[in-house]
Design a protein around this motif. Structure first.
Motif, PDB file in Angstrom:
ATOM      1  N   GLY A  14       0.810  -1.216   0.000  1.00 38.47           N
ATOM      2  CA  GLY A  14       0.000   0.000   0.000  1.00 38.47           C
ATOM      3  C   GLY A  14       0.841   1.261   0.000  1.00 38.47           C
ATOM      4  N   ILE A  15       1.915   1.270   0.785  1.00 35.74           N
ATOM      5  CA  ILE A  15       2.796   2.446   0.851  1.00 35.74           C
ATOM      6  C   ILE A  15       3.505   2.654  -0.494  1.00 35.74           C
ATOM      7  N   ILE A  16       3.976   1.566  -1.098  1.00 31.88           N
ATOM      8  CA  ILE A  16       4.650   1.685  -2.397  1.00 31.88           C
ATOM      9  C   ILE A  16       3.687   2.219  -3.456  1.00 31.88           C
ATOM     10  N   LEU A  17       2.484   1.694  -3.483  1.00 33.61           N
ATOM     11  CA  LEU A  17       1.506   2.175  -4.468  1.00 33.61           C
ATOM     12  C   LEU A  17       1.100   3.617  -4.184  1.00 33.61           C
ATOM     13  N   GLN A  18       1.031   3.986  -2.903  1.00 28.04           N
ATOM     14  CA  GLN A  18       0.690   5.366  -2.527  1.00 28.04           C
ATOM     15  C   GLN A  18       1.778   6.336  -2.992  1.00 28.04           C
ATOM     16  N   THR A  19       3.041   5.959  -2.834  1.00 26.34           N
ATOM     17  CA  THR A  19       4.129   6.841  -3.259  1.00 26.34           C
ATOM     18  C   THR A  19       4.179   6.995  -4.779  1.00 26.34           C
ATOM     19  N   LYS A  20       3.657   6.015  -5.499  1.00 29.04           N
ATOM     20  CA  LYS A  20       3.600   6.117  -6.966  1.00 29.04           C
ATOM     21  C   LYS A  20       2.418   6.950  -7.429  1.00 29.04           C
ATOM     22  N   GLY A  21       1.592   7.394  -6.492  1.00 30.81           N
ATOM     23  CA  GLY A  21       0.468   8.261  -6.822  1.00 30.81           C
ATOM     24  C   GLY A  21      -0.784   7.530  -7.267  1.00 30.81           C
TER      25      GLY A  21
END
Length: 159
Positions: A14-21
């Motif tokens: 979730g954090i990785i996908l969030q940082t990718k916008g």
């Protein structure tokens, strides 16, 4: 430990996908996949034989009979999805339509289901495994879907 792995996989994805916008990032990674990863790690990290690990897993999930039926359902659904992706369903439908006359499609589906049921020993697994084949056979033959499948699977509960 497996719960911690589940939480970590879910949070990190979730954090990785969030940082990718990506919008609604924590809903993009399916929770059952993260849970499956946690279960696999639990099987790897826990000591004991494979049978003991499965017994502990099933008893921890709930009623033994219901959980085993759910696992059979999930595994046969995976088998059905893989065979569909490989083109097995389409080729089986074409073979069935060339060998079985249209007026005997429902009897043919019943006979195929009976053989699968006897060989696997489970009616739930049989219906999941043959469901996609039966639906496509009936649709390509131009028959009424609900009536044909009802006639085909009616006798499976007695096998």
């Amino acid at each position: 430990m497996s719960f911690l792995i589940f939480v970590l996989v879910y949070l990190i994805s979730g954090i990785i996908l969030q940082t990718k916008g990506i919008e609604m990032a924590f809903y993009q990674f399916p929770a059952p996949i993260a849970a499956s990863i946690g279960i696999v790690f639990a099987f790897i990290l826990t000591k004991g034989s494979l049978d003991e690990k499965f017994n502990v897993f099933i008893k921890g999930c709930g009623d033994d009979n219901i959980i085993i039926m759910c696992i059979i359902y999930l595994l046969t659904r995976v088998f059905s999805a893989v065979s569909s992706a490989m083109g097995g369903v389409e080729s089986t439908v074409k073979l069935g339509l060339t060998l079985i006359p249209v007026k005997f499609i429902t009897a043919g589906i019943f006979i195929m289901a009976a053989f699968i049921s006897v060989s696997t020993g489970t009616s739930v697994g049989t219906i999941v495994a043959i469901g996609s084949i039966a639906v496509q056979l009936v649709e390509k033959a131009g028959l009424n879907l609900s009536f044909s499948l009802l006639r085909s699977f009616r006798g499976l509960s007695v096998l």
